[in-house]
Design a protein around this motif. Sequence first.
Motif, short mmCIF file in Angstrom:
data_model
loop_
_atom_site.label_atom_id
_atom_site.label_comp_id
_atom_site.label_asym_id
_atom_site.label_seq_id
_atom_site.Cartn_x
_atom_site.Cartn_y
_atom_site.Cartn_z
N ARG A 1 -26.84 -87.69 -36.86
CA ARG A 1 -27.34 -86.43 -36.77
C ARG A 1 -27.78 -85.93 -35.23
O ARG A 1 -27.13 -85.01 -34.87
CB ARG A 1 -28.58 -85.83 -37.79
CG ARG A 1 -28.97 -84.48 -37.64
CD ARG A 1 -30.05 -83.90 -38.44
NE ARG A 1 -29.62 -83.92 -39.73
CZ ARG A 1 -29.04 -83.16 -40.58
NH1 ARG A 1 -28.73 -82.10 -39.93
NH2 ARG A 1 -28.78 -83.25 -41.76
N SER B 1 -22.53 -96.99 -43.05
CA SER B 1 -23.56 -97.50 -42.26
C SER B 1 -23.68 -98.91 -41.96
O SER B 1 -23.79 -99.45 -41.05
CB SER B 1 -24.96 -97.05 -42.95
OG SER B 1 -26.05 -97.41 -42.22
N SER C 1 -25.32 -83.96 -40.55
CA SER C 1 -25.40 -85.32 -41.34
C SER C 1 -23.97 -85.83 -41.60
O SER C 1 -23.06 -85.11 -41.31
CB SER C 1 -25.95 -85.03 -42.73
OG SER C 1 -25.14 -84.25 -43.51
N HIS D 1 -28.85 -92.07 -40.58
CA HIS D 1 -28.54 -90.75 -40.81
C HIS D 1 -29.24 -89.87 -39.44
O HIS D 1 -28.56 -89.22 -39.11
CB HIS D 1 -29.45 -90.27 -41.82
CG HIS D 1 -28.55 -90.48 -43.32
ND1 HIS D 1 -27.65 -89.14 -43.74
CD2 HIS D 1 -28.03 -91.42 -44.07
CE1 HIS D 1 -27.12 -89.56 -44.83
NE2 HIS D 1 -27.17 -90.59 -44.81
#
Length: 324
Positions: free
Chosen positions: A305, A289, A311, A301
Motif C-alpha cells: 500500500r 506474498s 491494497s 499489505h
Amino acid sequence: MNQEIINRLGVITDEEREIINGRTEIDLERYTQGKELVIDSKKMLEHGKMIRIRPHTRFVHFPRHKHNYIEVIYMCKGETTHIIDGEEVVLKTGELLFLNQHADQEILPAGEDDIAVNFIILPEFFDTAFEMMGEEENLLRDFLVGSLCFDPRYASFLHFQVADALPIQNLVENMVWTLLNDQPNKRSINQVTMGLLFLQLMHYTDKISHTKEGFEQKLIFQVLKFIDENYKEGELTELAISLNYNIYWLSRAIKKLTGRTYKELLQIKRLNKASFLLLNTGLSVTNISIAVGYDNTSYFHRIFRSYYSMSPKEYREKNKTTGL
C-alpha cells in the motif's frame, strides 16, 4: 538462422568490394560528418526512420569509435572480435551484443564467412519495449535507462550468450526478415517484437558474460544481478560474502552508487514481482506474498500500500478493469 537470410546478408557489399580491391581503411564519410569517429545516426538512417539493419562490414579493421544511437549486433554465422571499453568480447554464432552511446568500440577484421547483422536503433524506438517490461527492476531495463538518460554509471554494453535459446533466435530472425523485406507496418511489428525479445532476455541474466569495465559499474551490475536472481531470500550478508566485501562498506557503496539502500532495491524488486503475479496469475494475495519473500502477509499489505497507494486486491481489480 534461415539460410536465405544468411545468403542475403552474406552478399559482398559495395564497401566490402572497395576493401577487397585495395582500400585499407574504412571510408569515414560513410559513417560520420565530424572529425571525431562517432558513427552518426543521420548517416545510417533515412530521415524519419528509427531502426535499420545492415550487414557488418568485413575484411577491415574498424578503429575505436562511439555511436550516437543504440546498436544491437546479432552474429548469424561465424564470429567477430570486439574491444569494448578496453575489454575483448568475442561474439559467436547466435549471440547478441547491445551497445549504448557510452560504449567505446573497436572491431577486428572479419572473414567472408563471419556474417553479422547490425541493428541501428534510435532510443525512442524502445518506448514500446520499455512499456512492455513494466517497472520491474532488471539488468536490461537498467541498460535502457542508462541509454535513454545518457547516464554513464550504467553498463555500456551487454553480451548475451543465448545461442541455445530458441525463442530469442526466432524473435531476432523475425525482426531481420521484416526489415529485409520492407514489410508494411514494420515499425509497429518490430517495436512489439523488440519488446518480446526484451521480455525473453530478462530470463537470461545468467547468460550475460560482460559489462562495462570499471569498478563502480561492475559493482552495480553484480548487486542488481544478485537481486534479480535471489529476490525471495537474498540477504546483503550473503552478497557481501560472495563478493568478499565488508558488509558495512558494501551497504554504504550501494547507497552511494544507486541512491537506494540494498533493502529498498530488494523491496522494489519484490513488489514489482508481486504486481506482475497479481495481474498475470490467479494466485491469492497470501500465496503471492510468500512467493516474493514475505511470510508476514500483514507486512506485505502495508508495504504494498505504501508503494502503490492501494491494497494488493485493489491493485488487481483496478488494473484488470482498466486493461493496464
